[in-house]
Write an enzyme that holds these catalytic residues in place. Structure first.
Site, short mmCIF file in Angstrom:
data_model
loop_
_atom_site.label_atom_id
_atom_site.label_comp_id
_atom_site.label_asym_id
_atom_site.label_seq_id
_atom_site.Cartn_x
_atom_site.Cartn_y
_atom_site.Cartn_z
N ASP A 68 20.47 41.01 43.94
CA ASP A 68 19.27 41.75 43.53
C ASP A 68 19.65 43.16 43.10
O ASP A 68 20.69 43.70 43.48
CB ASP A 68 18.23 41.78 44.65
CG ASP A 68 18.74 42.45 45.92
OD1 ASP A 68 19.91 42.21 46.30
OD2 ASP A 68 17.97 43.21 46.54
N GLU A 133 18.84 42.87 49.43
CA GLU A 133 19.55 44.04 49.96
C GLU A 133 18.85 45.32 49.56
O GLU A 133 18.78 46.27 50.34
CB GLU A 133 21.00 44.06 49.46
CG GLU A 133 21.90 45.01 50.22
CD GLU A 133 21.89 46.44 49.71
OE1 GLU A 133 22.36 47.32 50.44
OE2 GLU A 133 21.40 46.68 48.58
N GLU A 162 29.97 46.84 48.09
CA GLU A 162 29.20 48.04 47.70
C GLU A 162 30.11 49.03 46.97
O GLU A 162 31.29 49.14 47.27
CB GLU A 162 28.60 48.71 48.93
CG GLU A 162 27.46 47.95 49.57
CD GLU A 162 26.22 47.88 48.71
OE1 GLU A 162 26.09 48.68 47.75
OE2 GLU A 162 25.37 47.02 48.98
N HIS A 348 21.66 53.15 40.75
CA HIS A 348 20.21 53.40 40.83
C HIS A 348 19.73 54.38 39.75
O HIS A 348 18.55 54.77 39.77
CB HIS A 348 19.79 53.90 42.21
CG HIS A 348 19.94 52.87 43.29
ND1 HIS A 348 19.13 52.84 44.41
CD2 HIS A 348 20.81 51.84 43.45
CE1 HIS A 348 19.49 51.83 45.20
NE2 HIS A 348 20.52 51.22 44.64
#
Length: 377
Positions: A68, A133, A162, A348
């Site tokens: 996701d 997540e 990550e 992000h």
């Protein structure tokens, strides 16, 4: 186009905004089945989780990732469509390129190469993926970990993909994370007219001294592995919107990022003691999203550092900084956890991207870790 770049592009094209997997895991499951993996789908609520394993008895090495992504934000503000992978100036642009579809693609390539080279490898090698997540993380790895615990599933080592690197691939790994404890506080007062404060009770005024004390408290001193525990207020709301009304309630949301010197229980007790000491009428709901964890040493940490030196030619820095990751749900199962992935500079953000050169080295990096831990069988 390299195979890892091609697979990353295929994953980016699937707009898998939490909790929608958008077919990413089905694509990966198909590939891993062809490579000889046993694949299990674990769906909880709206969340897809995939558990793929190869091998038999012995230690278990799992690679952990998520399919996701966070929403793209205004697509018009991207230099290219967020869910159309675009190559430009040696970079791959697209939502999830760095966080973390590039790592997921590299996991798949590394696993395929590992079982082809070592069909009778020691122990078991595995891939765990979730589509939960970036969201509330209730039905993802948290639920999978509960399932593993109930059925006695063993995990010894876990590599989380990550984006841990700071400026160059491999220059930083995460060997632990702080715990995260949030409080949802309602302070009860009595609504009234601002001209008659004696007939009301202002919850803002009641809470202000307690907030000042909480903000000034030194919760612990930290230690060699972690900074001191921090307290931060993230939301504060009160009032009716009118300038002449004393509000009846105040709502606050705050968070502790805590190290191994403090526990969730002691932080809860100390916070509530402050509120009681100030005579506040309150209701408080707590949410513990993860305990702190630390991989101090051992084979996983040692071989990860060695693999980085082998593939990237640099020495790495071990860190416990940053936010939380799904590693917080795996560590309590008894596994050592290390996080290793690409540079995190654009995660992000608009125009998220990853360096193609870094992406193309990632499979070799994960493969080197696997071979050092399980390739001797």
């Amino acid at each position: 186009m390299s195979e890892v770049l091609e697979l990353t592009c295929e994953l980016i094209r699937r707009a898998s905004v939490t909790p929608d997997d958008a077919g990413c895991q089905a694509l990966i499951a198909q590939r891993l089945r062809r490579a000889g993996f046993q694949v299990e789908s674990l769906r909880f609520g709206d969340v897809d989780n995939l558990w793929a394993t190869h091998g038999g008895e012995g230690p278990v090495l799992a690679f952990l990732g998520h399919t996701d992504v966070v929403p793209s934000g205004p697509a018009a503000q991207w230099s290219s469509p967020p869910f159309e992978p675009t190559l430009r100036d040696g970079m791959l642009y697209g939502r999830g390129a760095a966080d973390m579809k590039g790592s997921v693609a590299a996991f798949v390539l590394a696993l395929e190469a590992f079982v082809a080279r070592h069909p009778r490898h020691a122990g078991r090698i595995a891939l765990l993926l979730t589509s939960d997540e970036e969201g509330v993380a209730r039905d993802g790895v948290r639920r999978v970990a509960e399932t593993f615990r109930a059925r006695g599933e063993r995990l010894d080592w876990c590599v989380v993909g990550e984006p841990s690197s700071s400026e160059r691939l491999g220059d930083m790994i995460r060997v632990g994370r702080r715990g995260s404890l949030s409080g949802y506080l309602t302070v009860r007062g009595m609504q009234g007219h601002v001209a008659y404060p004696e007939k009301a009770l202002n919850p803002i005024h009641a809470f202000a001294p307690a907030l000042a004390e909480l903000a000034a408290t030194r919760w612990d001193q930290g230690n060699a592995d972690f900074p001191p525990t921090s307290f931060q207020v993230s939301n504060l709301a009160a009032g009716t919107g009118a300038s002449n009304v004393i509000p009846g309630t105040l709502d606050a949301v705050f968070n502790f990022r805590f190290c191994t010197e403090s526990s969730a229980d002691t932080l809860r007790e100390r916070t509530e003691a402050v509120l009681h000491r100030h005579g506040i009428d309150f209701a408080l709901r707590w949410d513990l999203s993860g305990e702190p964890f630390l991989t101090r040493g051992g084979p996983l940490r040692e071989h990860t550092i060695a693999a980085i030196a082998q593939v990237c030619g640099i020495a790495t820095v071990a860190s416990t900084g940053g936010g939380t990751s799904d590693g917080r749900f795996i560590a309590p199962l008894g596994a050592d956890v290390v996080e290793l992935g690409p540079v995190n500079a654009t995660i992000h953000k608009l125009d998220e991207h990853v360096a193609v050169a870094d992406l193309e080295r990632l499979p070799a990096l994960y493969l080197a870790i696997a071979e050092r831990l399980l390739g001797h069988g």
